[in-house]
Each structure stands twice: as structure tokens, then as C-alpha cells.
Design a protein around this motif. Sequence first.
Motif, PDB file in Angstrom:
ATOM      1  N   TRP A  29       0.822  -1.208   0.000  1.00  0.00           N
ATOM      2  CA  TRP A  29       0.000   0.000   0.000  1.00  0.00           C
ATOM      3  C   TRP A  29       0.860   1.264   0.000  1.00  0.00           C
ATOM      4  O   TRP A  29       0.458   2.292  -0.547  1.00  0.00           O
ATOM      5  CB  TRP A  29      -0.983  -0.001   1.164  1.00  0.00           C
ATOM      6  CG  TRP A  29      -1.941  -1.143   1.004  1.00  0.00           C
ATOM      7  CD1 TRP A  29      -2.034  -2.244   1.791  1.00  0.00           C
ATOM      8  CD2 TRP A  29      -2.894  -1.328  -0.051  1.00  0.00           C
ATOM      9  NE1 TRP A  29      -2.991  -3.098   1.298  1.00  0.00           N
ATOM     10  CE2 TRP A  29      -3.536  -2.563   0.168  1.00  0.00           C
ATOM     11  CE3 TRP A  29      -3.260  -0.583  -1.161  1.00  0.00           C
ATOM     12  CZ2 TRP A  29      -4.523  -3.051  -0.679  1.00  0.00           C
ATOM     13  CZ3 TRP A  29      -4.249  -1.082  -2.006  1.00  0.00           C
ATOM     14  CH2 TRP A  29      -4.863  -2.296  -1.763  1.00  0.00           C
ATOM     15  N   TRP A  32       1.680   1.705  -3.613  1.00  0.00           N
ATOM     16  CA  TRP A  32       0.557   2.272  -4.345  1.00  0.00           C
ATOM     17  C   TRP A  32       0.406   3.764  -4.043  1.00  0.00           C
ATOM     18  O   TRP A  32       0.148   4.559  -4.938  1.00  0.00           O
ATOM     19  CB  TRP A  32      -0.746   1.543  -4.008  1.00  0.00           C
ATOM     20  CG  TRP A  32      -1.894   2.084  -4.790  1.00  0.00           C
ATOM     21  CD1 TRP A  32      -2.247   1.729  -6.059  1.00  0.00           C
ATOM     22  CD2 TRP A  32      -2.798   3.111  -4.385  1.00  0.00           C
ATOM     23  NE1 TRP A  32      -3.336   2.464  -6.450  1.00  0.00           N
ATOM     24  CE2 TRP A  32      -3.688   3.331  -5.448  1.00  0.00           C
ATOM     25  CE3 TRP A  32      -2.942   3.865  -3.232  1.00  0.00           C
ATOM     26  CZ2 TRP A  32      -4.699   4.263  -5.394  1.00  0.00           C
ATOM     27  CZ3 TRP A  32      -3.953   4.799  -3.175  1.00  0.00           C
ATOM     28  CH2 TRP A  32      -4.820   4.989  -4.246  1.00  0.00           C
ATOM     29  N   ALA A  33       0.560   4.146  -2.779  1.00  0.00           N
ATOM     30  CA  ALA A  33       0.434   5.548  -2.391  1.00  0.00           C
ATOM     31  C   ALA A  33       1.510   6.391  -3.070  1.00  0.00           C
ATOM     32  O   ALA A  33       1.240   7.521  -3.508  1.00  0.00           O
ATOM     33  CB  ALA A  33       0.535   5.697  -0.876  1.00  0.00           C
ATOM     34  N   TRP A  37       0.590   9.369  -5.585  1.00  0.00           N
ATOM     35  CA  TRP A  37       1.084  10.723  -5.330  1.00  0.00           C
ATOM     36  C   TRP A  37       1.817  11.256  -6.564  1.00  0.00           C
ATOM     37  O   TRP A  37       1.605  12.387  -6.987  1.00  0.00           O
ATOM     38  CB  TRP A  37       2.007  10.684  -4.118  1.00  0.00           C
ATOM     39  CG  TRP A  37       2.667  11.962  -3.736  1.00  0.00           C
ATOM     40  CD1 TRP A  37       2.246  13.232  -4.009  1.00  0.00           C
ATOM     41  CD2 TRP A  37       3.871  12.117  -2.997  1.00  0.00           C
ATOM     42  NE1 TRP A  37       3.115  14.146  -3.476  1.00  0.00           N
ATOM     43  CE2 TRP A  37       4.123  13.476  -2.847  1.00  0.00           C
ATOM     44  CE3 TRP A  37       4.751  11.201  -2.437  1.00  0.00           C
ATOM     45  CZ2 TRP A  37       5.229  13.961  -2.174  1.00  0.00           C
ATOM     46  CZ3 TRP A  37       5.840  11.690  -1.756  1.00  0.00           C
ATOM     47  CH2 TRP A  37       6.075  13.055  -1.630  1.00  0.00           C
ATOM     48  N   THR A  55      -2.411  -0.397  -9.660  1.00  0.00           N
ATOM     49  CA  THR A  55      -3.608  -0.684  -8.860  1.00  0.00           C
ATOM     50  C   THR A  55      -4.123  -2.088  -9.162  1.00  0.00           C
ATOM     51  O   THR A  55      -4.407  -2.869  -8.247  1.00  0.00           O
ATOM     52  CB  THR A  55      -4.710   0.355  -9.135  1.00  0.00           C
ATOM     53  OG1 THR A  55      -4.204   1.654  -8.832  1.00  0.00           O
ATOM     54  CG2 THR A  55      -5.944   0.080  -8.311  1.00  0.00           C
TER      55      THR A  55
END
Length: 160
Positions: A29, A32-33, A37, A55
Motif C-alpha cells: 500500500w 501504491w500511495a 502521489w 492498482t
Amino acid sequence: MGVWQLLMVGLVMLLGLLGVLIPGVPGSWLMWAAVAWWALQDTSALAWWLLVGSTVLLLVTQGVVWHLPPRRLRGVGVTRRMVVYAGVGALLGFILVPVVGAVPGYVGGIYLSERLRLGGHGPAMTSTRTVMRAIGTSVLVELFACLVIAAAWLGVVFGA
């Protein structure tokens, strides 16, 4: 996007890669963040495709990990040294033999750690099999997905 922002995204991705190896840290995660961003700042079509692709890959990875046997940490003998060797082995394998080298590098790192700890080939192989059955497969799947995302991000950033 500036150089400092790219370095920050890269740092969060590195933390995500480390987070996959450390129990309790949401490494995938974090990856992914970092991509989200970056994609929100760099609004090119390639950035958005990378966000969509990462994703989908992470959702598929979570589904695969969910269907694997649960991680059993107790009594297996997983040490910090083993985690470091496995992570470095996967990274080196990923770089030396692009993409597919991460798998033998990961398993080789676990084997090397156990060989140094136990001293012989037979006990090291037995321990490596035990570790891979207990936690190795699910960690490997997550780490592989995160390495693919990091490599794709590096390719987009330095290729463009």
C-alpha cells in the motif's frame, strides 16, 4: 515534478519495498500511495496508465496472497538476517536477470542465510523449504509485484 519530489516518491517506494519484508508494515500500500502521489503530480497519460496498472497488479496480488496458506511465523526461525538476505537477494536477482531473477534471488538469499547459520547444505535446504512454506511464498508474491511497480516507475521517470 521536481527532483526533490521524485526523490521523496522514490523514498516512499523504498520504504514500501522494505515494508513488504517487515511483518505488520503495509508495504504494497505504500508502493501504491507513492505511485498515486506521483501520478497526481505528473498528469501525463503514462503516469495515469502506471497508476491504473499498479492498482490492478496490487489488487491481483492481494487476491493471490489471500488464497495462499496463512503466514505462520512462530517456530519457523525467521530472523532479521534472513529477511535482509532474502530482500537483497531478490533485489540483486531482479537487477541481474530482469524481472524473473527476483524469485531465485529471494530463495537464494534465504538459503545463504541458513547455510551461514547452520553450516551445511542439507540443514540449510530443509530450513529454506520450511521458511518458504511458512511465509516465503506470500512475501515473495508481494515483493515481486512491488519490484515490478518500482521498475516500471523508474522506467517511466528516467525514460521520459
